[in-house]
Design a protein around this motif. Structure first.
Motif, PDB file in Angstrom:
ATOM      1  N   ASP A  80      11.356  -4.258  12.451  1.00  0.00           N
ATOM      2  CA  ASP A  80      10.576  -4.614  11.268  1.00  0.00           C
ATOM      3  C   ASP A  80       9.883  -3.392  10.668  1.00  0.00           C
ATOM      4  OD1 ASP A  80      11.203  -7.302  11.379  1.00  0.00           O
ATOM      5  OD2 ASP A  80       9.565  -7.751  12.771  1.00  0.00           O
ATOM      6  N   ARG A  81       9.959  -2.278  11.368  1.00  0.00           N
ATOM      7  CA  ARG A  81       9.279  -1.065  10.924  1.00  0.00           C
ATOM      8  C   ARG A  81      10.241   0.123  10.951  1.00  0.00           C
ATOM      9  NH1 ARG A  81       3.753  -2.371  14.391  1.00  0.00           N
ATOM     10  NH2 ARG A  81       2.835  -3.773  12.816  1.00  0.00           N
ATOM     11  N   SER A 108       3.561   1.621  11.205  1.00  0.00           N
ATOM     12  CA  SER A 108       2.933   0.401  10.697  1.00  0.00           C
ATOM     13  C   SER A 108       2.241   0.623   9.360  1.00  0.00           C
ATOM     14  CB  SER A 108       1.906  -0.125  11.702  1.00  0.00           C
ATOM     15  OG  SER A 108       0.822   0.790  11.838  1.00  0.00           O
ATOM     16  N   THR A 116       1.913  -3.000   7.644  1.00  0.00           N
ATOM     17  CA  THR A 116       2.419  -4.187   8.359  1.00  0.00           C
ATOM     18  C   THR A 116       1.597  -4.531   9.592  1.00  0.00           C
ATOM     19  OG1 THR A 116       3.971  -2.820   9.639  1.00  0.00           O
ATOM     20  CG2 THR A 116       4.778  -3.794   7.575  1.00  0.00           C
ATOM     21  N   ARG A 129      -0.416  -6.356  12.194  1.00  0.00           N
ATOM     22  CA  ARG A 129      -0.648  -7.757  12.478  1.00  0.00           C
ATOM     23  C   ARG A 129      -2.083  -7.955  12.968  1.00  0.00           C
ATOM     24  NH1 ARG A 129       4.842  -6.567  14.019  1.00  0.00           N
ATOM     25  NH2 ARG A 129       4.190  -5.751  16.035  1.00  0.00           N
ATOM     26  N   ALA A 131       0.322  -6.656   4.576  1.00  0.00           N
ATOM     27  CA  ALA A 131       1.044  -7.847   5.029  1.00  0.00           C
ATOM     28  C   ALA A 131       0.087  -9.019   5.213  1.00  0.00           C
ATOM     29  CB  ALA A 131       1.782  -7.546   6.333  1.00  0.00           C
ATOM     30  N   THR A 148       6.638  -4.951   1.543  1.00  0.00           N
ATOM     31  CA  THR A 148       6.056  -4.093   2.573  1.00  0.00           C
ATOM     32  C   THR A 148       6.983  -2.936   2.939  1.00  0.00           C
ATOM     33  OG1 THR A 148       6.893  -5.565   4.317  1.00  0.00           O
ATOM     34  CG2 THR A 148       4.618  -5.918   3.563  1.00  0.00           C
TER      35      THR A 148
END
Length: 296
Positions: free
Chosen positions: A26-27, A99, A181, A183, A196, A203
Motif C-alpha cells: 500500500d506504500r 507513509s 497514509t 493509520r 488518509a 493518496t
C-alpha cells in the motif's frame, strides 16, 4: 554527502522483512525519474530531484550540501524515511517508512530583502495547503505559522509541518513533512492526523508531491517577482483566509518562559500573529508556540 537516487532502481527487493522496498504494497516507493520529468524544466524553479531511502534529516543534509556549494537553488531532496526528522522548536518528527512525504527544498530569494524572508515559512504553508486541497480533495487550513491541519471526524488534527533554516548567506532550506497514509494506530500523538484519515480522495505520493511543489513554485515566483511584498503578491491575504488560528483564543508560549493569552486578530506585514489581550493591548508574536484554546 551526495544524495543517492535509490528510487530509480526499479528491481524490487524481496518482501521478506519490514525493510524491503515493497514490504508494504500500500506504500510503494517514489518514482524519482518520473518526478524529475514532471517538475524539472528550463524555465522553472526546480533544478533537480534526489530521493534517498533513509536519512537522519533532509533539512540537515541539504543545508550541508548548500554550505559545500553542491546544491543549486531549486534542488529537492526527498527521503522515504527520516530517522531524526525535526519540527519547530526541535520537536522530533517520526513516521513509518513511505507513509508520508518528507522532503526539503533549497531557495535563494535573490532580489528579496532579507527582512521579508520571514514570510517564506508562511508561503510554504500556503503552497502546501492549497496543493493538498486540490490534489487530495480535502479541506486544509493552517495553524500559525505553518502547521497544516485537516479534519478527522470532528477533530482538527495536524497532518503536516514546515521548518525553515538558513543555508549560508543567500539561501533558505524549507523542510516539509506530510502524513499521507498513517493509520490511527501509527499516529505518534493523538492530535496528529493524516490525509488518509481525513478522507483524501487520492493518496498517491507522486501525484501529491507534484501538486504541492507546483503550488509552492507558483507562490514563490509570484512573491519573488514583487520583491517579497506580501500584499501585492496576494500572500498575506491568502494566508489570512486559510489560517485557522485567526478569530480564536490562543495561548502563545514565548521565549523566556513567558506566555500571552488573547484573541488572534491579524497577521501583520511581517508575518507575525497579532493577539488582542484582555488588557486591551495588541501584541505581535513573531516566534513561539501557539496553542488553540477550547471555548469555555
Amino acid at each position: 554527502m551526495t544524495p543517492r537516487d535509490d528510487a530509480d532502481n526499479t528491481e524490487p527487493e524481496p518482501a521478506t522483512g519490514g525493510d524491503g522496498r515493497w514490504s508494504d504494497l500500500d506504500r510503494p516507493p517514489l518514482n524519482a525519474g518520473a518526478l524529475r520529468r514532471a517538475l524539472v524544466r528550463d524555465s522553472g524553479l526546480w533544478s533537480g530531484v534526489e530521493v534517498v531511502r533513509s536519512t537522519g534529516s533532509t533539512n540537515a543534509d541539504l543545508v550541508a550540501l548548500a554550505g559545500e556549494g553542491k546544491a543549486e537553488e531549486g534542488l529537492i531532496l526527498l527521503a522515504e524515511e527520516q530517522t531524526a526528522g525535526r519540527g519547530r522548536l526541535d520537536r522530533q518528527w517520526t513516521a513509518p517508512v513511505r507513509s508520508g512525504l518528507f522532503f526539503s527544498v533549497l531557495l535563494k530569494p535573490a532580489g528579496v530583502p532579507v527582512t521579508r524572508w520571514g514570510w517564506l515559512p508562511l508561503l510554504a504553508g500556503v503552497g502546501v495547503a492549497t496543493g493538498l486541497a486540490r490534489a487530495a480533495g480535502i479541506d486544509t487550513s493552517l495553524k500559525w505559522p505553518n502547521d497544516v491541519l485537516v479534519t478527522v471526524g470532528d477533530e482538527e488534527r495536524k497532518a503536516g509541518g514546515i521548518l525553515a533554516e538558513r543555508a549560508g548567506e543567500d539561501g533558505v532550506v524549507i523542510g516539509i513533512g506530510i502524513n499521507v497514509t498513517l493509520r490511527e494506530d501509527e499516529l505518534p500523538v493523538p492530535t496528529a492526523g493524516s490525509l488518509a484519515l481525513a478522507g483524501a480522495t487520492r493518496t498517491d505520493r507522486d501525484s501529491l508531491l507534484r501538486a504541492v511543489l507546483r503550488s509552492l513554485e507558483r507562490w514563490y515566483l509570484r512573491w519573488q517577482a514583487v520583491e517579497g511584498d506580501p500584499v501585492s503578491s496576494g500572500l498575506q491575504e491568502t494566508y489570512a483566509a486559510g489560517c485557522a488560528t485567526l478569530g480564536r483564543m490562543v495561548r502563545a508560549e514565548l521565549p523566556g518562559d513567558r506566555s500571552v493569552v488573547g484573541e488572534a486578530v491579524a497577521v501583520d506585514g511581517d508575518g507575525r500573529l497579532v493577539l488582542a489581550t484582555g488588557e486591551g493591548v495588541q501584541e505581535p508574536v513573531g516566534a513561539g508556540d501557539v496553542v488553540h484554546l477550547r471555548p469555555a
